[in-house]
Motif scaffolding. Sequence first.
Motif, PDB file in Angstrom:
ATOM      1  N   ALA A  46      39.187  44.094  37.432  1.00 24.90           N
ATOM      2  CA  ALA A  46      38.717  44.009  38.815  1.00 24.90           C
ATOM      3  C   ALA A  46      37.211  43.745  38.862  1.00 24.90           C
ATOM      4  O   ALA A  46      36.734  42.930  39.656  1.00 24.90           O
ATOM      5  CB  ALA A  46      39.055  45.289  39.570  1.00 24.90           C
ATOM      6  N   ALA A  47      36.453  44.435  37.994  1.00 23.91           N
ATOM      7  CA  ALA A  47      35.001  44.255  37.966  1.00 23.91           C
ATOM      8  C   ALA A  47      34.639  42.850  37.497  1.00 23.91           C
ATOM      9  O   ALA A  47      33.739  42.204  38.057  1.00 23.91           O
ATOM     10  CB  ALA A  47      34.363  45.300  37.059  1.00 23.91           C
ATOM     11  N   GLU A  49      36.505  40.122  37.686  1.00 29.17           N
ATOM     12  CA  GLU A  49      36.879  39.151  38.719  1.00 29.17           C
ATOM     13  C   GLU A  49      35.877  39.158  39.868  1.00 29.17           C
ATOM     14  O   GLU A  49      35.496  38.089  40.367  1.00 29.17           O
ATOM     15  CB  GLU A  49      38.284  39.452  39.229  1.00 29.17           C
ATOM     16  N   ARG A  50      35.441  40.333  40.296  1.00 34.50           N
ATOM     17  CA  ARG A  50      34.433  40.404  41.382  1.00 34.50           C
ATOM     18  C   ARG A  50      33.170  39.666  40.972  1.00 34.50           C
ATOM     19  O   ARG A  50      32.597  38.909  41.765  1.00 34.50           O
ATOM     20  CB  ARG A  50      34.098  41.871  41.703  1.00 34.50           C
ATOM     21  N   ARG A  53      33.732  35.758  40.704  1.00 39.79           N
ATOM     22  CA  ARG A  53      33.950  35.150  42.022  1.00 39.79           C
ATOM     23  C   ARG A  53      32.676  35.140  42.857  1.00 39.79           C
ATOM     24  O   ARG A  53      32.431  34.196  43.617  1.00 39.79           O
ATOM     25  CB  ARG A  53      35.061  35.900  42.760  1.00 39.79           C
ATOM     26  N   SER A  54      31.856  36.166  42.718  1.00 35.88           N
ATOM     27  CA  SER A  54      30.639  36.230  43.533  1.00 35.88           C
ATOM     28  C   SER A  54      29.487  35.423  42.934  1.00 35.88           C
ATOM     29  O   SER A  54      28.729  34.777  43.663  1.00 35.88           O
ATOM     30  CB  SER A  54      30.201  37.682  43.728  1.00 35.88           C
ATOM     31  N   THR A  93      40.018  35.328  33.624  1.00 35.12           N
ATOM     32  CA  THR A  93      39.273  35.280  34.885  1.00 35.12           C
ATOM     33  C   THR A  93      38.582  33.933  35.053  1.00 35.12           C
ATOM     34  O   THR A  93      38.602  33.335  36.136  1.00 35.12           O
ATOM     35  CB  THR A  93      38.240  36.423  34.938  1.00 35.12           C
ATOM     36  N   TYR A  97      39.284  31.544  38.168  1.00 38.25           N
ATOM     37  CA  TYR A  97      38.255  31.483  39.214  1.00 38.25           C
ATOM     38  C   TYR A  97      37.072  30.553  38.903  1.00 38.25           C
ATOM     39  O   TYR A  97      36.283  30.260  39.799  1.00 38.25           O
ATOM     40  CB  TYR A  97      37.723  32.894  39.510  1.00 38.25           C
TER      41      TYR A  97
END
Length: 308
Positions: A46-47, A49-50, A53-54, A93, A97
Amino acid sequence: MAPNIGLRILLTGGQGFVGQHLKARLQDRLPGHVLLEDPMDIRDRAAVERFVRSEKPDACLHLAAVSSVARAEAETDDAWTVNLDGTLVLAETFKTYAPQASFVFVSTAEIYGASFSSGQPLDETAVIAPVNAYASSKAAADLAIGNLSQEGLHGVRLRSFTQAGTAQDKEAILPFLAAQVARIEAGQQAPVITVGQLDAGFDVTDVRDACDAYISALVPPRSLPNGTVLNICSGVTRTVRSMAEDLLDVAGVSATLRVDPALASPSGLASMQGNPAAAHEALGWSTQIAWSETLVTVLNDWRYRITA
């Protein structure tokens, strides 16, 4: 605007030995790049991917690993979860992304393992045959990047041989020898260098040259096929005996060499010989720093460290 200006590069493992040198070389080679670093656990999907993506990186240089053979043997679960699971999380990831981004995975020649017993310089077609937990976990990650590269990841695998430079852990062969020579020179140690093996062979590359190869793989002169594999090495194998004698010559001191089998390399490999021809062809890369300069650099580092 010059090419690569503003290139957004995610660097993992940037606080390690190679990472610190790599950041310095990036400043020289790619001025104006944007370095993205984050203390996130690469196993935390999750970290990761965040972050991807950001921040929208254009490339990834993946160094983060349990890179000590001894530590990997002692903490096998950690070695596998970081070296394999963390690499998978990061690569998957990017594939999802940031599929346009280059993903440079710094693998290791240790994965060839038992294949070194041939006594011949190995190229990228050599059989992967790891003989310890570190090499096995890195081999699995290397193969996984190859598989993901067939599915859209723009992955490049760099199988690095032994490196040497400043601020390196004494577990590595050249610092291990240089620390003893520096102490002998300073009168802090009797004139005896103790080693695990005298005839074990290492293909040693100055870490600054290796970092140039990593950067060249990030922005190669021409596009590299997904899944490209390249050995990063000098093509010259040196024995422990010859390296110790070279360091003693640089220091201008004399010492005898003593073998203590308890100090034998935890890798279990007697000799590592590499063929760098593919990296020369694909990247236009070759080692530039003379062996004599590497010796002086590492010895001076330990001269300072034993007195600091």
